[in-house]
Design an enzyme around this catalytic site. Structure first.
Site, PDB file in Angstrom:
ATOM      1  N   SER A 124      24.430  53.268  33.547  1.00  0.00           N
ATOM      2  CA  SER A 124      25.237  52.229  34.182  1.00  0.00           C
ATOM      3  C   SER A 124      24.800  50.852  33.703  1.00  0.00           C
ATOM      4  O   SER A 124      23.620  50.638  33.389  1.00  0.00           O
ATOM      5  CB  SER A 124      25.019  52.332  35.698  1.00  0.00           C
ATOM      6  OG  SER A 124      25.493  51.181  36.345  1.00  0.00           O
ATOM      7  N   TYR A 148      19.029  53.320  43.361  1.00  0.00           N
ATOM      8  CA  TYR A 148      20.079  53.888  42.497  1.00  0.00           C
ATOM      9  C   TYR A 148      19.868  53.421  41.053  1.00  0.00           C
ATOM     10  O   TYR A 148      19.786  54.237  40.127  1.00  0.00           O
ATOM     11  CB  TYR A 148      21.477  53.468  42.993  1.00  0.00           C
ATOM     12  CG  TYR A 148      22.549  53.735  41.960  1.00  0.00           C
ATOM     13  CD1 TYR A 148      22.937  55.034  41.662  1.00  0.00           C
ATOM     14  CD2 TYR A 148      23.157  52.684  41.244  1.00  0.00           C
ATOM     15  CE1 TYR A 148      23.903  55.295  40.686  1.00  0.00           C
ATOM     16  CE2 TYR A 148      24.112  52.933  40.271  1.00  0.00           C
ATOM     17  CZ  TYR A 148      24.490  54.231  39.995  1.00  0.00           C
ATOM     18  OH  TYR A 148      25.431  54.484  39.024  1.00  0.00           O
ATOM     19  N   LYS A 152      18.635  55.458  37.416  1.00  0.00           N
ATOM     20  CA  LYS A 152      19.295  55.466  36.097  1.00  0.00           C
ATOM     21  C   LYS A 152      18.307  55.052  35.012  1.00  0.00           C
ATOM     22  O   LYS A 152      18.225  55.673  33.944  1.00  0.00           O
ATOM     23  CB  LYS A 152      20.498  54.509  36.093  1.00  0.00           C
ATOM     24  CG  LYS A 152      21.641  54.947  36.982  1.00  0.00           C
ATOM     25  CD  LYS A 152      22.326  56.195  36.430  1.00  0.00           C
ATOM     26  CE  LYS A 152      23.377  56.741  37.345  1.00  0.00           C
ATOM     27  NZ  LYS A 152      23.810  58.097  37.037  1.00  0.00           N
TER      28      LYS A 152
HETATM   29  P1  NAD Z   1      31.365  60.873  41.801  1.00  0.00           P
HETATM   30  O1  NAD Z   1      30.552  60.829  43.036  1.00  0.00           O
HETATM   31  O2  NAD Z   1      32.854  60.872  41.950  1.00  0.00           O
HETATM   32  O3  NAD Z   1      30.952  62.131  40.912  1.00  0.00           O
HETATM   33  C1  NAD Z   1      29.669  62.687  40.931  1.00  0.00           C
HETATM   34  C2  NAD Z   1      29.837  64.175  41.194  1.00  0.00           C
HETATM   35  O4  NAD Z   1      28.554  64.805  41.173  1.00  0.00           O
HETATM   36  C3  NAD Z   1      30.462  64.473  42.549  1.00  0.00           C
HETATM   37  O5  NAD Z   1      31.561  65.351  42.360  1.00  0.00           O
HETATM   38  C4  NAD Z   1      29.350  65.143  43.350  1.00  0.00           C
HETATM   39  O6  NAD Z   1      29.859  66.095  44.254  1.00  0.00           O
HETATM   40  C5  NAD Z   1      28.504  65.753  42.243  1.00  0.00           C
HETATM   41  N1  NAD Z   1      27.079  65.937  42.562  1.00  0.00           N
HETATM   42  C6  NAD Z   1      26.211  65.014  43.035  1.00  0.00           C
HETATM   43  N2  NAD Z   1      24.980  65.543  43.137  1.00  0.00           N
HETATM   44  C7  NAD Z   1      25.064  66.836  42.712  1.00  0.00           C
HETATM   45  C8  NAD Z   1      24.133  67.889  42.571  1.00  0.00           C
HETATM   46  N3  NAD Z   1      22.836  67.745  42.907  1.00  0.00           N
HETATM   47  N4  NAD Z   1      24.556  69.080  42.111  1.00  0.00           N
HETATM   48  C9  NAD Z   1      25.858  69.261  41.780  1.00  0.00           C
HETATM   49  N5  NAD Z   1      26.788  68.293  41.880  1.00  0.00           N
HETATM   50  C10 NAD Z   1      26.394  67.090  42.330  1.00  0.00           C
HETATM   51  O7  NAD Z   1      30.908  59.661  40.880  1.00  0.00           O
HETATM   52  P2  NAD Z   1      31.567  59.088  39.561  1.00  0.00           P
HETATM   53  O8  NAD Z   1      32.086  57.732  39.886  1.00  0.00           O
HETATM   54  O9  NAD Z   1      32.439  60.073  38.929  1.00  0.00           O
HETATM   55  O10 NAD Z   1      30.253  58.857  38.691  1.00  0.00           O
HETATM   56  C11 NAD Z   1      29.778  59.834  37.783  1.00  0.00           C
HETATM   57  C12 NAD Z   1      28.447  59.375  37.213  1.00  0.00           C
HETATM   58  O11 NAD Z   1      28.621  58.101  36.593  1.00  0.00           O
HETATM   59  C13 NAD Z   1      27.347  59.197  38.247  1.00  0.00           C
HETATM   60  O12 NAD Z   1      26.138  59.627  37.693  1.00  0.00           O
HETATM   61  C14 NAD Z   1      27.320  57.691  38.477  1.00  0.00           C
HETATM   62  O13 NAD Z   1      26.048  57.243  38.895  1.00  0.00           O
HETATM   63  C15 NAD Z   1      27.664  57.165  37.104  1.00  0.00           C
HETATM   64  N6  NAD Z   1      28.265  55.848  37.142  1.00  0.00           N
HETATM   65  C16 NAD Z   1      29.370  55.630  37.916  1.00  0.00           C
HETATM   66  C17 NAD Z   1      29.927  54.365  37.987  1.00  0.00           C
HETATM   67  C18 NAD Z   1      31.122  54.112  38.861  1.00  0.00           C
HETATM   68  O14 NAD Z   1      31.397  52.953  39.170  1.00  0.00           O
HETATM   69  N7  NAD Z   1      31.888  55.094  39.278  1.00  0.00           N
HETATM   70  C19 NAD Z   1      29.359  53.320  37.247  1.00  0.00           C
HETATM   71  C20 NAD Z   1      28.249  53.581  36.447  1.00  0.00           C
HETATM   72  C21 NAD Z   1      27.709  54.853  36.405  1.00  0.00           C
HETATM   73  C1  UD1 Z   2      28.557  47.962  42.075  1.00  0.00           C
HETATM   74  C2  UD1 Z   2      27.101  48.351  42.224  1.00  0.00           C
HETATM   75  C3  UD1 Z   2      26.548  48.723  40.858  1.00  0.00           C
HETATM   76  C4  UD1 Z   2      27.381  49.849  40.227  1.00  0.00           C
HETATM   77  C5  UD1 Z   2      28.835  49.350  40.146  1.00  0.00           C
HETATM   78  C6  UD1 Z   2      29.776  50.380  39.586  1.00  0.00           C
HETATM   79  C7  UD1 Z   2      26.300  47.014  44.138  1.00  0.00           C
HETATM   80  C8  UD1 Z   2      25.424  45.888  44.575  1.00  0.00           C
HETATM   81  N1  UD1 Z   2      26.369  47.233  42.801  1.00  0.00           N
HETATM   82  O1  UD1 Z   2      28.592  46.870  41.222  1.00  0.00           O
HETATM   83  O2  UD1 Z   2      25.210  49.160  40.966  1.00  0.00           O
HETATM   84  O3  UD1 Z   2      26.902  50.150  38.936  1.00  0.00           O
HETATM   85  O4  UD1 Z   2      29.283  49.020  41.476  1.00  0.00           O
HETATM   86  O5  UD1 Z   2      29.876  51.456  40.484  1.00  0.00           O
HETATM   87  O6  UD1 Z   2      26.871  47.748  44.941  1.00  0.00           O
HETATM   88  N2  UD1 Z   2      33.646  42.643  45.808  1.00  0.00           N
HETATM   89  C9  UD1 Z   2      34.257  41.922  46.819  1.00  0.00           C
HETATM   90  N3  UD1 Z   2      34.666  42.608  47.920  1.00  0.00           N
HETATM   91  C10 UD1 Z   2      34.512  43.971  48.069  1.00  0.00           C
HETATM   92  C11 UD1 Z   2      33.885  44.688  47.016  1.00  0.00           C
HETATM   93  C12 UD1 Z   2      33.460  43.991  45.904  1.00  0.00           C
HETATM   94  O7  UD1 Z   2      34.412  40.703  46.731  1.00  0.00           O
HETATM   95  O8  UD1 Z   2      34.903  44.519  49.104  1.00  0.00           O
HETATM   96  C13 UD1 Z   2      33.227  41.913  44.585  1.00  0.00           C
HETATM   97  C14 UD1 Z   2      31.744  42.010  44.263  1.00  0.00           C
HETATM   98  O9  UD1 Z   2      31.041  40.950  44.874  1.00  0.00           O
HETATM   99  C15 UD1 Z   2      31.761  41.919  42.725  1.00  0.00           C
HETATM  100  C16 UD1 Z   2      33.094  42.577  42.334  1.00  0.00           C
HETATM  101  O10 UD1 Z   2      33.902  42.531  43.492  1.00  0.00           O
HETATM  102  O11 UD1 Z   2      31.807  40.566  42.320  1.00  0.00           O
HETATM  103  C17 UD1 Z   2      32.946  44.024  41.895  1.00  0.00           C
HETATM  104  O12 UD1 Z   2      32.238  44.741  42.899  1.00  0.00           O
HETATM  105  P1  UD1 Z   2      32.002  46.329  42.800  1.00  0.00           P
HETATM  106  O13 UD1 Z   2      33.286  46.995  42.525  1.00  0.00           O
HETATM  107  O14 UD1 Z   2      31.259  46.743  44.029  1.00  0.00           O
HETATM  108  O15 UD1 Z   2      31.101  46.500  41.503  1.00  0.00           O
HETATM  109  P2  UD1 Z   2      29.700  45.804  41.112  1.00  0.00           P
HETATM  110  O16 UD1 Z   2      29.335  44.724  42.039  1.00  0.00           O
HETATM  111  O17 UD1 Z   2      29.784  45.458  39.683  1.00  0.00           O
END
Ligand code: NAD
Ligand code: UD1
Length: 336
Positions: A124, A148, A152
């Site tokens: 991330s 979290y 990572k």
């Molecule tokens: P998500 O929660 O939708 O998907 C994660 C999946 O992993 C879920 O389906 C959950 O049920 C499964 N899971 C969790 N722990 C498990 C375990 N121990 N065994 C088996 N299954 C398990 O999340 P996502 O948004 O699809 O994110 C996927 C990956 O990308 C994650 O590792 C997350 O940290 C990373 N990531 C997500 C974002 C984001 O904003 N969505 C940003 C940066 C990184």
């Molecule tokens: C969040 C996580 C980050 C993660 C990323 C993607 C936090 C502190 N950080 O980041 O670790 O990698 O999501 O999953 O949670 N905002 C509002 N109102 C809301 C929600 C968000 O104003 O209700 C603003 C936030 O202040 C930010 C932007 O929208 O400026 C995006 O927020 P968000 O979607 O939560 O993502 P990140 O802050 O980038």
């Protein structure tokens, strides 16, 4: 060639499974459904007309994971499974470390015993902490301010040590910026549990009438309109980045790290405007205090991924908002 996708029922995982199947790959998914619904995979199967081998279970269940490697001819693993809520990670850090770090180590150990050494990891942009400048490139310093983010970063370090110890591994760490949007069918999308933490799902729940008002966390940042700026990337572009990463691993690159973002930053107010256009509705909002741990501005330098992966995000902000809105209106209660 069979790919094991951990966490494949989740938001990014389900979109990636869809693209893998569309590219004629065999896919096995393991997911404990702790933050997802099997319905996502059923819909992916019906969109693609292809079968997914699905195992409902936990990655920490070594017997189950080992059995998957015995039964299927896995040659790469894409590892999405993990917990991802920053606030929750401060409350239950041990759960985060066990589920994210211990589970990753367990999978890597089983892969090694089956001589499968190709691994794509969901990292991330949070590993850049509060960057000194933007755009952020892959050699910027890394840091973490919550469990979290630290999980990572620690996994990236574990992977670096593993590669140092045995350079027959091929490992891609993909640092995602802010994934949003949904598949254009409107059949799969992001389905957060409870109150969304992230901006896009919150806006879309306000637009559909599930929530009254969006809180904008601060308008006194040093950005062009005072609200936070992020690099929102369409989940389908992100999914396709994983296919490119698998191709890259086939060429035996060793250990590589890429940003997956668009290179463009949008403010919270710009995102509200873009969504209002897609939904043809006004999104009521109020400005509140900054959210703890938030940074002003974050967007990616994308040249490395372009040059080495041959990948670039193609979908626009209106694709992101239109596709989110289609998913939200077709599925007001998510997969339930
Ligand atoms: P998500 O929660 O939708 O998907 C994660 C999946 O992993 C879920 O389906 C959950 O049920 C499964 N899971 C969790 N722990 C498990 C375990 N121990 N065994 C088996 N299954 C398990 O999340 P996502 O948004 O699809 O994110 C996927 C990956 O990308 C994650 O590792 C997350 O940290 C990373 N990531 C997500 C974002 C984001 O904003 N969505 C940003 C940066 C990184
Ligand atoms: C969040 C996580 C980050 C993660 C990323 C993607 C936090 C502190 N950080 O980041 O670790 O990698 O999501 O999953 O949670 N905002 C509002 N109102 C809301 C929600 C968000 O104003 O209700 C603003 C936030 O202040 C930010 C932007 O929208 O400026 C995006 O927020 P968000 O979607 O939560 O993502 P990140 O802050 O980038």
């Amino acid at each position: 060639m069979t790919i094991l996708v951990t966490g494949g029922a989740g938001y990014i995982g389900s979109h990636t499974v869809l693209e893998l199947l569309s590219a004629n790959q065999e896919v096995v998914v393991i997911d404990n459904l702790s933050n997802s619904n099997e319905e996502s995979l059923k819909r992916v199967s019906s969109i693609t007309g292809k079968k997914i081998h699905f195992y409902r279970g936990d990655l920490l269940d070594k017997g189950l994971v080992d059995n998957i490697f015995v039964k299927h001819d896995i040659d790469s693993v894409i590892h999405f499974a993990g917990l991802k809520a920053v606030g929750e990670s401060n409350e239950i850090p041990l759960t985060y470390y066990r589920n994210n770090i211990a589970a990753t180590i367990s999978v890597l150990e089983i892969m090694a015993t089956h001589n499968v050494k190709s691994f794509v990891f969901s990292s991330s942009a949070t590993v850049y902490g509060d960057p000194a400048s933007v755009p952020i490139n892959e050699s910027f310093p890394t840091s973490a301010t919550n469990p979290y983010g630290r999980s990572k970063l620690m996994i990236e370090e574990v992977l670096a040590d593993l590669y140092e110890s045995d350079n027959s591994w091929n490992i891609a760490c993909l640092r995602y910026f802010n994934p949003v949007g949904a598949h254009k069918s409107g059949l799969i999308g992001e389905d957060p549990n409870g109150i969304p933490n992230n901006l896009m799902p919150f806006i879309s729940q306000v637009a559909v009438g599930k929530r009254e008002l969006l809180s904008v966390y601060g308008n006194d940042y040093n950005t062009h309109d005072g609200t936070g700026v992020r690099d929102y990337i369409h989940v389908v572009d992100l999914a396709l980045g994983h296919l490119k990463a698998l191709d890259k691993l086939k060429s035996n690159p060793g250990r590589v790290t890429y940003n997956l973002g668009t290179g463009c930053g949008y403010s919270v107010l710009e995102m509200i405007k873009a969504f209002e256009k897609a939904a043809n509705k006004t999104i009521p909002y109020r400005i509140v205090e900054r959210r703890m741990g938030d940074i002003a501005e974050c967007y990616a330098a994308t040249d490395l991924a372009e040059e080495e992966l041959g990948w670039k995000a193609n979908l626009s902000i209106s694709d992101m908002t239109n596709d989110t809105w289609r998913w939200q209106t077709m599925n007001p209660n998510g997969y339930e």
